[in-house]
Scaffold this active site. Sequence first.
Site, PDB file in Angstrom:
ATOM      1  N   ASP A   3      -4.559   3.863  -2.039  1.00 32.01           N
ATOM      2  CA  ASP A   3      -5.647   4.232  -1.136  1.00 32.01           C
ATOM      3  C   ASP A   3      -6.083   5.666  -1.388  1.00 32.01           C
ATOM      4  O   ASP A   3      -5.353   6.607  -1.081  1.00 32.01           O
ATOM      5  CB  ASP A   3      -5.178   4.093   0.319  1.00 32.01           C
ATOM      6  N   MET A  30      -8.558   8.665  -0.494  1.00 35.54           N
ATOM      7  CA  MET A  30      -9.378   9.102   0.645  1.00 35.54           C
ATOM      8  C   MET A  30      -9.806  10.546   0.471  1.00 35.54           C
ATOM      9  O   MET A  30      -9.018  11.387   0.035  1.00 35.54           O
ATOM     10  CB  MET A  30      -8.554   8.992   1.937  1.00 35.54           C
ATOM     11  N   MET A  48     -11.986   5.216  -1.124  1.00 32.50           N
ATOM     12  CA  MET A  48     -12.671   5.527   0.141  1.00 32.50           C
ATOM     13  C   MET A  48     -13.219   6.938  -0.014  1.00 32.50           C
ATOM     14  O   MET A  48     -12.759   7.888   0.638  1.00 32.50           O
ATOM     15  CB  MET A  48     -11.671   5.422   1.307  1.00 32.50           C
ATOM     16  N   SER A  72       0.844  -1.192   0.000  1.00 32.59           N
ATOM     17  CA  SER A  72       0.000   0.000   0.000  1.00 32.59           C
ATOM     18  C   SER A  72       0.881   1.244   0.000  1.00 32.59           C
ATOM     19  O   SER A  72       1.630   1.500   0.952  1.00 32.59           O
ATOM     20  CB  SER A  72      -0.909   0.011   1.228  1.00 32.59           C
ATOM     21  N   MET A  88     -11.598  -5.238   5.273  1.00 33.30           N
ATOM     22  CA  MET A  88     -10.821  -4.286   6.070  1.00 33.30           C
ATOM     23  C   MET A  88     -10.549  -4.927   7.425  1.00 33.30           C
ATOM     24  O   MET A  88     -11.477  -5.239   8.174  1.00 33.30           O
ATOM     25  CB  MET A  88     -11.588  -2.978   6.276  1.00 33.30           C
ATOM     26  N   ASP A 111      -6.900  -6.202   4.199  1.00 31.90           N
ATOM     27  CA  ASP A 111      -6.281  -4.870   4.143  1.00 31.90           C
ATOM     28  C   ASP A 111      -6.276  -4.236   5.524  1.00 31.90           C
ATOM     29  O   ASP A 111      -7.338  -3.941   6.083  1.00 31.90           O
ATOM     30  CB  ASP A 111      -7.062  -3.989   3.151  1.00 31.90           C
ATOM     31  N   HIS A 121      -1.121  -1.184  -4.369  1.00 33.36           N
ATOM     32  CA  HIS A 121      -2.403  -0.793  -3.765  1.00 33.36           C
ATOM     33  C   HIS A 121      -2.407   0.720  -3.529  1.00 33.36           C
ATOM     34  O   HIS A 121      -1.504   1.266  -2.897  1.00 33.36           O
ATOM     35  CB  HIS A 121      -2.570  -1.556  -2.447  1.00 33.36           C
ATOM     36  N   HIS A 133      -8.190   1.490  -4.323  1.00 35.18           N
ATOM     37  CA  HIS A 133      -9.159   1.334  -3.227  1.00 35.18           C
ATOM     38  C   HIS A 133      -9.775   2.700  -2.963  1.00 35.18           C
ATOM     39  O   HIS A 133      -9.115   3.583  -2.423  1.00 35.18           O
ATOM     40  CB  HIS A 133      -8.395   0.791  -2.003  1.00 35.18           C
TER      41      HIS A 133
HETATM   42  C1  DX5 Z   1      -6.436   1.939   5.218  1.00 36.36           C
HETATM   43  C2  DX5 Z   1      -5.936   1.438   3.917  1.00 36.36           C
HETATM   44  C3  DX5 Z   1      -4.862   0.414   3.971  1.00 36.36           C
HETATM   45  C4  DX5 Z   1      -3.602   0.883   4.694  1.00 36.36           C
HETATM   46  C5  DX5 Z   1      -2.869  -0.312   5.199  1.00 36.36           C
HETATM   47  O1  DX5 Z   1      -7.573   2.718   4.990  1.00 36.36           O
HETATM   48  O2  DX5 Z   1      -6.996   0.865   3.169  1.00 36.36           O
HETATM   49  O3  DX5 Z   1      -4.533  -0.037   2.664  1.00 36.36           O
HETATM   50  O4  DX5 Z   1      -2.757   1.631   3.872  1.00 36.36           O
HETATM   51  O5  DX5 Z   1      -1.789   0.118   5.951  1.00 36.36           O
HETATM   52  P1  DX5 Z   1      -1.088  -0.838   7.020  1.00 36.36           P
HETATM   53  O6  DX5 Z   1      -0.606  -2.043   6.275  1.00 36.36           O
HETATM   54  O7  DX5 Z   1      -0.005   0.017   7.561  1.00 36.36           O
HETATM   55  O8  DX5 Z   1      -2.148  -1.196   8.026  1.00 36.36           O
HETATM   56 ZN    ZN Z   2      -6.526   0.022   1.180  1.00 35.74          ZN
END
Ligand code: DX5
Ligand code: ZN
Length: 234
Positions: free
Chosen positions: A40, A42, A73, A13, A142, A180, A38, A71
């Site tokens: 993320d 947000m 969000m 990620s 999650m 994740d 990956h 991903h």
């Molecule tokens: C959280 C993300 C994850 C996050 C995981 O909202 O979806 O992908 O980056 O990070 P670690 O592996 O540090 O928990």
């Molecule tokens: Zn993620």
Amino acid sequence: MAGETDRLIIAPSLLAADFTRLGAETLAVEQAGADWLHLDVMDGHFVPNISFGPLIVKALRPLTGMPLDVHLMIAPVDPYIAAFAEAGADHISVHPESGPHLHRTLQLIRSLGKKSGVVLNPATPVESIAHVLDLVDIVMVMTVNPGFGGQAFIASQLAKIAALRRMIDETGRDIFLQADGGITPSTARQVLAAGANALIAGTAIFGKPDYDAAIADLRAAAPAARPDVALSLG
Ligand code: DX5
Ligand code: ZN
């Protein structure tokens, strides 16, 4: 014949990478043997944090051969899906809570020629995807609350992964089951034993000095947990 989900997928990620060097970080994990990248996304509304949008996906696209596992969000999500598809996302995963019509959202992702994913928050029941599995290529569980890297693994999600493994097997289709959040070699063993076949890890890869070793440590979680996965690594 081996299906595409027979092989253990490791997806670093980027959220945990050095943001002053995103290109170099991407190439470094690719060289270290990562399968997917990956990303993320947000919006500070669906989750209490803001990261990046399609511009970063577009900038990284020509650099790497890794599939870009996006991903989302963000809410509402539908108005932005085409932008991520155009930016070069290969997989687009959404939360059921990020729009009123999950089925329509998945149809939209598929219509753009992308793999479609659904992401279940810790409190979201497996039933929320029971009637859309035919439109799904990826199910993501999650194992932390979405919004931040570096959080502690939520063990109650192991039962959910096991239930989803049964649901997916019943379809007879090749559907990736990702975990994740809070993934380390130790929690990786647990989610793989429960039936996951794809690991997303931010801190456990980008937070380590040696990415080859970090990815190897995660892959090493597979053999004890799932002999079928271990065999296909050879
Ligand atoms: C959280 C993300 C994850 C996050 C995981 O909202 O979806 O992908 O980056 O990070 P670690 O592996 O540090 O928990
Ligand atoms: Zn993620």
